[in-house]
Design a protein around this motif. Structure first.
Motif, short mmCIF file in Angstrom:
data_model
loop_
_atom_site.label_atom_id
_atom_site.label_comp_id
_atom_site.label_asym_id
_atom_site.label_seq_id
_atom_site.Cartn_x
_atom_site.Cartn_y
_atom_site.Cartn_z
N LEU A 642 42.78 89.49 0.65
CA LEU A 642 42.90 90.73 -0.13
C LEU A 642 44.31 90.72 -0.71
N VAL A 643 44.41 90.72 -2.03
CA VAL A 643 45.75 90.66 -2.64
C VAL A 643 46.41 92.03 -2.64
N ALA A 644 45.63 93.08 -2.48
CA ALA A 644 46.21 94.42 -2.42
C ALA A 644 45.22 95.34 -1.73
N GLY A 645 45.71 96.43 -1.18
CA GLY A 645 44.83 97.42 -0.57
C GLY A 645 44.27 96.94 0.74
N ASP A 687 48.80 94.61 -13.76
CA ASP A 687 48.89 93.86 -12.51
C ASP A 687 47.82 94.41 -11.57
N PRO A 688 46.93 93.54 -11.07
CA PRO A 688 45.83 94.04 -10.23
C PRO A 688 46.29 94.90 -9.06
N ARG A 689 47.48 94.56 -8.53
CA ARG A 689 47.91 95.29 -7.32
C ARG A 689 48.18 96.76 -7.61
N THR A 690 48.45 97.09 -8.87
CA THR A 690 48.73 98.48 -9.19
C THR A 690 47.47 99.30 -9.36
N LEU A 691 46.31 98.64 -9.27
CA LEU A 691 45.06 99.37 -9.53
C LEU A 691 44.56 100.11 -8.30
N VAL A 692 45.05 99.71 -7.12
CA VAL A 692 44.57 100.34 -5.89
C VAL A 692 44.86 101.82 -5.93
N GLY A 693 43.83 102.61 -5.57
CA GLY A 693 43.99 104.06 -5.58
C GLY A 693 43.48 104.69 -6.85
N GLY A 694 43.26 103.87 -7.88
CA GLY A 694 42.75 104.41 -9.14
C GLY A 694 41.23 104.34 -9.20
N PRO A 695 40.62 105.01 -10.19
CA PRO A 695 39.16 104.98 -10.32
C PRO A 695 38.70 103.82 -11.20
N VAL A 696 37.44 103.42 -11.01
CA VAL A 696 36.81 102.42 -11.88
C VAL A 696 35.38 102.88 -12.12
#
Lengths: 913, 115
Positions: A642-645, A687-696
């Protein structure tokens, strides 16, 4: 008078042309009239009246001539047949005697021809069984798959024969080109109560399915319209299932089987010869056995989406064309229906169009294996060609050695043509003997060849040696035999009897013509060997790339097990999913365990639209992702970082789960994990790591991203890692799932405890497979390995034969040039020069042949492209290496005879007559 | 094809083959010699159109009962010579047996005057 020989000899009276028959009859009748007139003249008649009287006494001359011609013509045809058969038989007997006089050559020829013909026959029987053998239904060419094409949907080219209920209903009402049409979808069924629970793969079909196939049941009956809603569900089973699961009990008809709450009623059994393969029923059932059929209908009880034109592409249609209607005509009409459907769609989408697709069932089923099989056929044919050419060369040198023998026969009146025919019959005899042996070996070895074959070649289980294989086998045998004899026959056919007699046995060099023709043969073999090696090398390099391509997951010390839970209710299924990973992790020696809806490398499935929430994409630009449902420690078990989250937690499960309606469902889809490829697809700049916590946005809902996982090869080895969205298992209602576990224990030690752990939670769940995770890649590369192994074998064989050919040429030439070499040595020629002279004679044509082989490989490169992965068909290193290997093999083959050339003792050699 | 001459005997159907085979049983003959031989041997009792022999000979040849080959006659003319084969000899013997039985039966019936 001249006495005739026995009937059937080639004398003028027996074998006449059509015109000759008429002339023969005319002469005979004329002879009679002339003699009759002569006799009358002797009695005192004047010549002219005598002739007239003779004609009067004879009767109707034209009528007699016609009657004679009729009889004689039919006689001539019969005789001619007899004469030919006689001559052939004579030649074959003579050929057999000649062959027996040279048992060494005959043995070698028969054995190598048997090898080549056997391999050719075996590969052809696979090709025949898979590609050529018609489907086991009446008028199989009328059977087609009918599909939809929505070119604007991303990935549409991969979505062949996925049809919506709305389109299928429109076709049924409006299409007039079909006699019958049925929709189908793959399904499965759990059979319990007979020992270990067993899962069966089958197909849901609309009741007209067997009318489309035009099949009749062996036992019981097929479906009627009311069966679609009958309870318990009716099923028709295959003969194989009837035998394996019901001991061929005729009383099974009408009985109820299956897990409680999921019972089915057996109403019919298919005939044994009627095997329906999943691959013949479109993409959904491909690669699976088809063991049972159960009916459904797009009626009031259907429960799914019947009206949407742009979603629910979950069915395949099989149809039977009306007699005389072509696929092309049916497609033209289908496209009209599709255009109207797109225009009148309730879920109208601007810019979206719909087309149709109509493909014969057999074409669809065999498309994936066609090129590979033809490639193998070509390769094995090339090997057989090399064998024939090689033997031909060997044969020519035998003739050269015994040319005085032939010259004497010619001097005694044997015509060159007759001698050539003799050689051809010897070749034919060799070919047929080798062929019979080879075909016997092929029939015996076929099962091994099939067992080696990858599972995804359709219809492989039904390959057998049938009349077509035998016919082709005999044709190939005869051709190979005649081809073998072609060069020697040309050699004796053009023979001048004086030439070899004049040239005494003390000739110092081999005739230039003979050497040139043999050099030509060597070059030809070198070219074919280079070509085969180059193709094998390209396939091998592709395979290497596939085997070593980073997959993004770790297969070491990892296993997978498939668990089928469709005999449980929704709540029980959820409980099993919830507890099973922990249950497996509790097994001593298991480090981690997780579950997933789809293992990697199983193809792209469960594709949904995704994107930035609230953003409107044009239809063709809508991103799509593969949805995977996971549980437990899936990521750590698979070795996917897991690269983030973070991973999902049980606490992510929403309050008040399970959802009771669509609104609930939207509220309760709260957490997803996206792959890096998904992040790149939807947010290329972020940057994918900044997407954690956001909606998709996924399939119309907007869950929150809780983690970003590294990419893994979730689709196939040959494509890049697809965009994947992972969802927690509770958002999913499966009939089967896969467990993954990480353990250092061997398979044998883990299988038992694993089963026990599963059955503790779900006693009725079949576990159809437990495999090491590495088998995923092995299975995914099976077709490539099959092709490579066979092709490498053929290429190796070709190389060996070419080397033997080189050796034979050089050794023969050394033996014949002994005297010349002795003189050269005596005059002080350096050993090195002599060796170079001898080797050069063979290596020059090999070098030229290798160049031609490389050129041929470049020429067919385009055809190979679809079989190759990540290697250009013109890869210079591989093509160069193939040529180098052939040259090296030829050089090695020269070493021994070339050394011998310099060991000639001049005294001895010059004394040899 | 066979026509009966005025005041002459009718040649029974199927008997021409036996007649030809018998004629050849003494040695090879060409067509005209066969015709002449039959004419003389029967004292010209049967008037057969001479041409009718030839299709019959060709049929015998086709059945393998005779063989033919071009040769030269005593008078120096080319002619097609026919020779009885082994099969022809067998056929002749069986044809003769049939004929003799037929003649004997006819003779008995006609001599006694009983039907």
């Amino acid at each position: 008078m001249k006495r005739s020989g026995r009937t059937g000899d080639l004398h003028a009276g027996s074998v006449l042309g059509r015109a000759d028959v008429a002339e023969d009859v005319r002469r005979e009748l004329e002879s009679h009239l002339a003699q009759r007139a002569e006799e009358l003249e002797a009695e005192g008649w004047e010549p002219e009246p005598a002739r007239r009287e003779a004609e009067r006494l004879f009767g109707d001359r034209d009528e007699v001539a016609r009657a004679c011609r009729a009889v004689a013509s039919s006689h001539r045809r019969a005789v001619r047949r007899g004469v030919l058969m006689d001559a052939l038989w004579q030649d074959i007997r003579f050929g057999a005697r000649t062959l027996l006089r040279g048992p060494g050559f005959t043995l070698v020829a028969v054995a190598t021809l048997a090898l080549g013909i056997g391999a050719t026959t075996a590969i052809f029987s696979v090709l025949n069984g898979v590609l050529l053998r018609p489907l086991p239904f009446p008028d199989p060419q009328q059977l087609v798959l009918v599909g939809e094409r929505a070119p604007q949907i991303p990935g549409a080219e991969k979505m062949r024969f996925f049809d919506t209920p709305s389109a299928i209903q429109a076709w049924r009402e409006q299409a007039t080109d079909f006699q019958a049409m049925a929709a189908l979808q793959s399904t499965s069924l759990t059979l319990t109560g007979q020992g270990t629970p067993r899962v069966l793969d089958g197909v849901r079909v609309t009741p007209t399915f067997f009318d489309v196939l035009d099949a009749k049941p062996e036992l019981g009956r097929f479906f009627v319209p009311t069966d679609a809603t009958a309870s318990p569900r009716p099923v028709v089973i295959t003969d194989a299932l009837w035998r394996s699961a019901f001991n061929a009990d005729r009383g099974v008809i009408g009985s109820t089987v299956g897990a409680p709450g999921n019972e089915v009623r057996v109403i019919g059994v298919l005939p044994a010869n009627l095997r329906i393969e999943g691959s013949e029923l479109g993409p959904m059932a491909a690669g699976k056995p088809t063991e049972f059929f159960t009916p459904f209908e797009f009626g009031p009880d259907f429960g799914g989406d019947l009206t949407s034109v742009w979603s629910n592409f979950n069915y395949t249609v099989i149809a039977r064309l009306k007699p005389g209607v072509t696929s092309g005509q049916a497609l033209a009409h289908l496209n009209v229906i599709q255009a109207n459907l797109a225009a009148s769609a309730p879920d109208k989408a601007p810019g979206m169009t719909l087309q149709g697709e109509v493909t014969p069932v057999l074409d669809y089923a065999t498309q994936g294996s066609r090129q590979g099989l033809w490639l193998l056929m070509g390769a094995v044919g090339a090997v057989l060609l090399i064998i024939s050419v090689n033997l031909g060369g060997l044969w020519v040198s035998r003739i050269v050695d015994r040319r005085r023998d032939w010259a004497i026969r010619m001097a005694l009146g044997a015509e060159p043509g007759r001698l050539a025919r003799q050689v051809m019959s010897e070749g034919l005899t060799l070919g047929l003997i080798g062929g019979v042996l080879g075909m016997a070996c092929a029939a015996a070895g076929l099962q091994g060849l099939l067992a080696m074959g990858p599972k995804d070649i359709p219809r492989l289980g039904q390959v057998q040696v049938d009349w077509r294989v035998l016919a082709v086998g005999f044709l190939v045998s005869a051709t190979a035999g005649l081809l073998t004899a072609l060069l020697p026959a040309l050699r004796v056919g053009r023979g001048d009897p004086h030439e070899p007699l004049k040239a005494t046995g003390t000739a110092t060099t081999a005739g230039p013509a003979s050497v040139r023709s043999r050099q030509g043969l060597i070059g030809f073999q070198a070219a074919l060997s280079t070509l085969l090696l180059a193709v094998a090398g390209l396939l091998g390099f592709s395979l290497y790339q596939l085997m070593t391509k980073p997959s993004g997951f770790s297969t070491e010390h990892a296993m997978e097990a498939k668990v089928v839970i469709n005999s449980y209710g929704r709540a029980e299924r959820d409980r099993i999913l919830q507890q099973i990973a922990a249950g497996v992790e509790a097994i001593p020696g298991v480090q981690a365990a997780g579950l997933t809806s789809h293992l990697p490398l199983q193809g792209e499935t469960w594709v949904d639209a995704a994107g930035v929430p609230g953003k409107q994409y044009p239809p063709a630009r809508q991103p799509t992702v593969n949805v995977r449902f996971i549980g437990g420690e899936y990521f750590s078990t698979m070795g996917i970082p897991l690269v983030a989250g973070r991973n999902f937690r049980e606490s992510d499960r929403p309050e008040g789960w399970p959802p009771k309606n669509r609104a609930d469902e939207e509220r309760m889809q709260e957490a997803v994990i996206i792959s890096e490829a998904t992040a790149r697809l939807i947010w290329p700049e972020r940057d994918p790591r900044t997407l954690v916590g956001g909606p998709v946005m996924v399939n119309g809902l907007t869950p929150t991203i809780v983690g970003v996982a590294a990419d893994a090869l979730d689709g196939s080895l040959t494509s890049a890692a697809p965009a994947v969205v992972y969802q927690p298992y509770w958002n999913w209602d499966p009939y089967a799932f896969s467990l993954v576990l990480r353990t250092a224990l061997p398979m044998s030690a883990i299988a038992g405890p694993l089963r026990a752990a599963v059955w503790k939670l779900a006693p009725d769940a079949p576990i159809p497979e437990i495999e090491p995770l590495s088998s995923l890649r092995a299975t995914a590369t099976a077709p490539q390995r099959y092709q490579f192994t066979l092709l490498m074998t053929f290429a190796g064989l070709a190389l060996l034969l070419a080397a033997i050919g080189v050796y034979a040429l050089v050794a023969h030439s050394v033996a014949r040039r002994k005297k010349e070499l002795a003189i050269r040595l005596a005059l002080g020629a350096p050993v090195r020069t002599i060796r170079g002279l001898i080797a050069g004679q063979a290596l020059a044509p090999v070098g030229l042949g290798a160049l031609v082989g490389v050129a041929a490989a470049l020429a067919i490169g385009r055809l190979l492209r679809s079989l190759l992965y990540s290697v250009h068909p013109a890869n210079p290193a591989i093509l160069g290496a193939a040529a180098a290997v052939v040259l090296l093999a030829a050089a090695l083959a020269c070493v021994l005879p070339a050394r011998q050339a310099t060991k000639v003792d001049p005294h001895v050699a010059l004394r040899v007559e | 094809m066979l026509r009966v001459g005025d005041g002459s005997l009718e040649l029974l159907k199927g008997t021409l083959d036996v007649l030809l085979l018998k004629t050849l049983s003494h040695g090879p003959l060409h067509g005209y010699a066969i015709s002449r031989s039959i004419r003389r041997a029967t004292d010209e009792a049967f008037t057969v159109e001479e041409g009718a022999l030839y299709p019959a000979l060709r049929r015998l040849e086709k059945r393998g009962l005779v063989e033919a080959e071009w040769g030269v006659t005593d008078t120096g003319r080319e002619a097609r010579f026919y020779r009885l084969t082994g099969a022809g000899e067998t056929e002749l013997a069986s044809g003769l047996r049939t004929w003799h039985r037929y003649v004997a039966a006819m003779a008995r019936v006609l001599a006694d005057g009983h039907p």
